[in-house]
Write an enzyme that holds these catalytic residues in place. Structure first.
Site: not given
Ligand code: A3P
Length: 287
Positions: A44-45, A49, A99, A129, A220, A222, A248
């Site tokens: 969730k970091s 992205w 992770h 998150s 975000f 796109a 989210r």
């Protein structure tokens, strides 16, 4: 529903794709290539992205790859059974995602020239998150309440282990020329500048137009539109889209909408204690 987590070296991992064998292979036998690029995060970091950013940089800003190939195939999770096969079949330079905490990271990395991009995030936003994520993901146990989940997070009793141990372990490598530390907050504040620095780190200089394309295609909005990264292609047995949205909110500071004053004070106490001695000021400590 009770989830039987996979236990490996004192850390629990979500079942399904992870197994003791796949994790052990990743740690001990995974062959690292000198031009591998690892995208490493605590959950969730901003993992997905960063995958989009790195894929676009490798494509010279051309969004075709990001828009036609699933993120898990572009940047395979090599510590899972399925991801390992994809990683073996990937042409170089490979993008690889995990992770993993430093103590389980491929041993071969430490004698290679491969690069790591480590993205951190305000742990208070991570816990929020993560809480929503576990509700929609079937390979994670449903949290009983936010308070219970926060407690588990602070004691390190969550899948992928303690956030504190993860970041402290990785920060020990700070200063090495093949590791790039970045935070979610810096990405939010200055995406273009960060992309430029990343290009430099990867030795892949892009012109202004290409950088603009990277920035535009990793916004975000796109990413929410792109089925190849917004998780809507995942089967319901893995992720129930009716129970939440993977991309989210995409903001900094959402923890303020969730923490009570008591939870915030409790968090601060544990944070001070566990982060003691780490000679560094993180962006979220300045707000
Ligand atoms: P939120 O749940 O706070 O919205 P990961 O990929 O490590 O699982 O992280 C997921 C988090 O990163 C989610 O946070 C998601 O919305 C956020 N995220 C992904 N892409 C983003 C983007 N382009 N801009 C801002 N946040 C993004």
């Amino acid at each position: 529903m009770t989830v039987q987590y996979v236990q490996y070296k004192g850390i629990k991992f979500p079942p399904g794709y992870n197994s003791v064998e796949s994790l052990s292979f990743a740690e001990n036998k995974f062959e690292v290539q000198d031009d591998d690029i690892f995208n490493v995060t605590y959950p969730k970091s901003g993992t997905v992205w960063m995958t989009e950013i790195l894929s676009l940089i490798l494509s010279g800003g051309d969004p075709a790859w990001n828009q036609s190939v699933l993120n898990s195939l572009r940047a395979p999770w090599f510590s899972t059974q399925l991801g390992l096969e994809t990683a073996h079949d990937s042409p170089s330079p490979r993008l690889l995602t995990c992770h993993l905490p430093i103590q389980i990271f491929p041993k071969a990395f430490f004698t290679s020239k491969a690069k790591v991009v480590y993205t951190s995030r305000d742990p208070r936003d991570i816990v929020v998150s993560y809480y929503y994520f576990t509700k929609m993901c079937t390979t994670y146990e449903d949290p009983k309440s936010f308070n219970q989940f926060l407690d588990s997070f602070l004691s390190g009793d969550v899948p992928h282990g303690s956030w504190f141990d993860h970041i402290k372990g990785w920060m020990e490598l700070e200063g090495r020329s093949n590791i790039f530390f970045i935070s979610y907050e810096e990405l939010k504040q200055n995406l273009r500048g960060t992309v430029e620095r990343l290009c430099h780190f990867l030795g892949k200089e892009l012109d202004d137009a290409a950088i603009t394309s990277v920035v535009e295609n990793t916004s975000f909005q796109a990413m929410r539109r792109n089925k190849m990264c917004n998780s809507t292609m995942l089967p319901k047995e893995l992720m129930d889209q009716e129970k939440g949205t993977f991309l989210r909110k995409g903001i900094c500071g959402d923890w303020k909408n969730h923490f009570t004053v008591a939870q915030s004070e409790y968090f601060d106490r544990v944070y001070q204690e566990k982060m003691q001695g780490l000679n560094r000021i993180f962006p979220w400590e300045q707000t």
